[in-house]
Enzyme design. Structure first.
Site, short mmCIF file in Angstrom:
data_model
loop_
_atom_site.label_atom_id
_atom_site.label_comp_id
_atom_site.label_asym_id
_atom_site.label_seq_id
_atom_site.Cartn_x
_atom_site.Cartn_y
_atom_site.Cartn_z
N ALA A 109 0.76 -1.25 0.00
CA ALA A 109 0.00 0.00 0.00
C ALA A 109 0.79 1.30 0.00
O ALA A 109 0.30 2.32 -0.51
CB ALA A 109 -0.95 0.00 1.18
N ALA A 110 2.01 1.35 0.59
CA ALA A 110 2.69 2.64 0.74
C ALA A 110 3.14 3.17 -0.62
O ALA A 110 3.52 2.37 -1.48
CB ALA A 110 3.90 2.48 1.66
N PRO A 111 3.07 4.49 -0.83
CA PRO A 111 2.69 5.54 0.11
C PRO A 111 1.19 5.79 0.24
O PRO A 111 0.77 6.64 1.01
CB PRO A 111 3.38 6.78 -0.48
CG PRO A 111 3.40 6.53 -1.96
CD PRO A 111 3.60 5.05 -2.11
N GLY A 112 0.37 5.06 -0.50
CA GLY A 112 -1.07 5.19 -0.26
C GLY A 112 -1.86 5.79 -1.42
O GLY A 112 -3.03 6.13 -1.25
N LYS A 114 -3.05 4.35 -4.17
CA LYS A 114 -4.22 3.54 -4.51
C LYS A 114 -5.11 3.31 -3.29
O LYS A 114 -6.31 3.16 -3.43
CB LYS A 114 -3.80 2.22 -5.17
CG LYS A 114 -3.17 2.53 -6.51
CD LYS A 114 -2.74 1.38 -7.29
CE LYS A 114 -1.86 1.85 -8.42
NZ LYS A 114 -0.55 2.45 -7.97
N GLU A 132 1.57 -2.53 4.47
CA GLU A 132 2.88 -2.21 3.88
C GLU A 132 3.93 -3.00 4.66
O GLU A 132 4.06 -2.83 5.87
CB GLU A 132 3.15 -0.70 3.96
CG GLU A 132 4.58 -0.31 3.62
CD GLU A 132 5.06 -0.83 2.25
OE1 GLU A 132 4.33 -0.72 1.26
OE2 GLU A 132 6.19 -1.37 2.20
N ASP A 159 4.29 -9.15 6.48
CA ASP A 159 4.57 -9.86 5.23
C ASP A 159 3.27 -10.49 4.73
O ASP A 159 2.51 -11.04 5.53
CB ASP A 159 5.61 -10.95 5.54
CG ASP A 159 6.15 -11.54 4.26
OD1 ASP A 159 5.39 -12.23 3.57
OD2 ASP A 159 7.33 -11.29 3.95
N CYS A 229 4.06 -1.09 -12.53
CA CYS A 229 4.35 0.05 -13.41
C CYS A 229 5.48 -0.38 -14.35
O CYS A 229 6.52 0.28 -14.42
CB CYS A 229 4.67 1.30 -12.61
SG CYS A 229 5.95 1.09 -11.41
#
Ligand code: SAM
Length: 450
Positions: A109-112, A114, A132, A159, A229
Site C-alpha cells: 500500500a505505501a505511500p497510499g 491507490k 505495507e 509480510d 508500473c
C-alpha cells in the site's frame, strides 16, 4: 535518457513501428495530475479544466505547483498521483462484487496512492485494510490515510504470507506489486540505473510469491487485482497467466473506450506514455472460482472505552457520526473508533493480524481531560460546537511550519484552525499562551517566501 539495450530491444518487440514514438515520449516532461478527495470541499488555486478520462476525481494540471506550500494539500483535499494508475476506479466500477459491506485489502500500500483512491470508491459501511511490509514506509502511508479522513481503515505492517488466518475473507484484494519500474523511467530517471534483466526476473519471482499469498485471501467470487508500473511480460503476462493456470482464478476483461488510448495487456490493460497522458502501467483483474473461506469471526478482542469517558467524547464528535461507532481502548491508552456495523469483520482482522493499528485514532484521556489527536482534526468528525479559527494562507503556512498558532484573543481551550473551511489541526489556548498541536514530524520544513 540512455535506455538499457535489452530494455529497448524488448520494447521494440512489443511495440514494433510505434517504438520511435514511445522513445520520443520518454524525452518529454511527465504530466502532473491530482485526485480530489470527495470527503473534503476545496477551492483550488489551480484550474481543473482537464479531467483524467477514466476517473471521476482526477485532473491534469497545466504546471507543477509547489504542493508543499498549499495548505489544502496538508489538509488532505487532494492527492498528487500519476494519471494511469487512476484506472483502478474503472476496474472497480466494472467488476467489484455487489456485496455490502465490502472488505477490501490493499496488500502493497505505501505511500497510499491507490489506498486513498480505494477509500474514495468505498462507502462509509465498507472496510479497508492497508498493508505495507517495509516498516520505514508505514509512516507515510499512515500520514496520507489520516489526511484522507476515511475512518474504516486498518493499517498493517506484515509480510503477505502472514495473512493466512484470513483465508477467503476479502471481497477485493489489490496487489500493486513492487516491480522493475520500467513505466517510471520518464518520471524517475534513477529507475533506469536500477534496471537490469536480473532485477526483472527477481521482481517477477517476488510478485509470484505475493500473488500466491494474496490469492488465498480472496473470498469466493471475489476480485484479485494485479498491477505493476512496468511493460515486460516476465512480470506482467507470465504472472497473470500463472494465476489462471495454477490457482483457481479466471481473468475478467475490462472494456475501455478506444479514445482513451489504452492498449490490451493480454490479459488486462497496458498504458504506454506515447498513447496516454500518463506513465507506463499494467493492470489485470481476476475472479476467484474456489469456495474456501476460513477465518474466525467475532467482536474486537480489545477493551471498550469506559462509559464516563465515552460520554465526554460525545461532546467532541458530530452526533450523527458518534452513534454509528463503538469506542475501544488500545494498550497505549489511545482511543479508536470502530464502525458498529463492521465489528465482526474488524474483529476478524484484529484477531488474525498483529502488527496493525486499527480504526480512526481519536486521541486519549489524561485524567478527565480528552486530548484530541491530529487524525480527529482531519477526519471531518469534529462537532460544530468546537471552536473553529479561520486562518489566512500566510497564517496557515506558519501554523503548518509550527512557527505560529494563528491570531490571539481566543477563549481558553481547544480550537481547530482552518483554511478555506478545511481543517488543518489543533491549537490550545491557555491564558496568554497558545500551543500548536501539529505533529512535529509533519511540519513544513521548506522556507516560506516573503
Ligand atoms: N500502492 C502504492 C501506491 O499506489 O501508492 C505503491 C506500491 S509500490 C508499487 C509497491 C510496494 O510494495 C512498496 O511500498 C514496497 O515497499 C512493497 N513491497 C516490497 N516488497 C514486498 C513484498 N515482498 N511483499 C509485499 N509488499 C512488498
Amino acid at each position: 535518457m540512455n535506455l538499457p539495450e535489452t530494455f529497448s530491444a524488448n520494447l521494440k518487440d512489443i511495440l514494433g513501428e510505434e517504438y520511435e514514438a514511445f522513445e520520443k515520449a520518454l524525452q518529454t516532461e511527465a504530466p502532473v495530475s491530482i485526485r480530489l478527495n470527495p470527503l473534503k470541499k476545496f477551492n483550488p488555486s489551480f484550474s481543473l479544466n482537464e479531467p483524467v478520462p477514466w476517473t471521476s476525481t482526477g485532473y491534469y494540471l497545466e504546471s507543477r505547483p509547489v504542493f508543499t506550500l498549499d495548505p489544502a494539500f496538508h489538509a488532505g483535499a487532494y492527492y498528487v498521483q500519476e494519471a494511469s494508475s487512476m484506472i483502478l476506479e474503472h476496474i472497480l466500477k466494472n467488476h467489484a462484487p455487489a456485496r455490502q459491506p465490502l472488505k477490501v485489502l490493499d496488500l502493497c500500500a505505501a505511500p497510499g496512492g491507490k489506498t486513498t483512491h480505494l477509500a474514495s470508491l468505498l462507502s462509509a459501511d465498507d472496510l479497508l485494510v492497508a498493508n505495507e511490509v517495509i516498516k520505514s514506509r508505514v509512516g507515510i502511508l499512515k500520514e496520507n490515510l489520516l489526511k484522507w479522513g476515511f475512518p474504516n481503515v486498518i493499517i498493517v505492517n506484515q509480510d503477505p504470507e502472514t495473512f493466512a488466518d484470513l483465508e477467503g475473507f476479502f471481497d477485493i484484494v489489490l496487489v500493486d506489486a513492487p516491480c522493475s519500474g520500467e513505466g517510471m523511467f520518464r518520471k524517475t530517471p534513477e529507475a533506469v540505473k536500477e534496471w537490469s534483466e536480473e532485477s526483472v526476473s527477481a521482481c517477477s519471482a517476488r510478485q509470484k510469491r505475493i500473488l500466491s499469498a494474496a490469492a488465498m485471501l480472496v473470498a469466493p467470487d471475489g476480485l484479485l487485482i494485479y498491477s505493476t508500473c512496468t511493460y515486460n511480460s516476465t512480470e506482467n503476462q507470465q504472472n497473470a497467466h500463472w494465476l489462471t493456470r495454477t490457482l483457481d482464478f479466471e481473468t475478467v476483461e475490462t472494456d475501455v473506450p478506444a479514445g482513451w488510448g489504452i492498449a490490451g495487456g493480454n490479459p488486462g490493460l497496458q498504458f504506454f506514455p506515447h498513447k496516454v497522458k500518463g506513465e507506463g502501467f499494467y493492470i489485470a483483474a481476476f475472479r476467484n472460482k474456489s469456495r474456501d473461506e476460513r477465518y474466525v469471526k467475532g467482536k474486537p478482542n480489545i477493551p471498550r472505552l469506559p462509559r464516563k469517558q465515552t460520554e465526554e467524547l460525545a461532546r467532541w464528535i458530530r452526533p450523527e457520526i458518534f452513534g454509528a461507532y463503538a469506542y475501544y481502548l488500545k494498550n497505549d491508552g489511545g482511543i479508536v473508533a470502530l464502525k458498529q456495523t463492521l465489528l465482526n469483520e474488524t474483529g476478524a482482522v484484529l484477531r488474525a493480524l498483529h502488527k496493525r493499528s486499527s480504526g480512526l485514532d481519536l486521541g486519549h484521556f489524561k485524567g478527565n481531560d480528552f486530548i484530541p489527536s491530529h487524525a480527529l482534526a482531519l477526519s471531518g468528525w469534529v462537532s460544530e460546537e468546537i471552536l473553529r479559527i479561520p486562518l489566512s494562507e500566510k497564517e496557515a503556512l506558519l501554523y503548518l511550519k509550527k512557527e505560529s498558532t494563528g491570531p490571539n484573543g481566543h477563549p481558553n481551550g481547544w480550537a481547530l484552525v482552518t483554511f478555506q473551511g478545511l481543517e488543518l489541526g489543533w491549537i490550545k489556548v491557555i491564558g496568554n499562551r497558545v500551543n500548536n498541536y501539529l505533529p512535529a514530524e509533519w511540519r513544513i520544513r521548506m522556507k516560506l517566501e516573503e
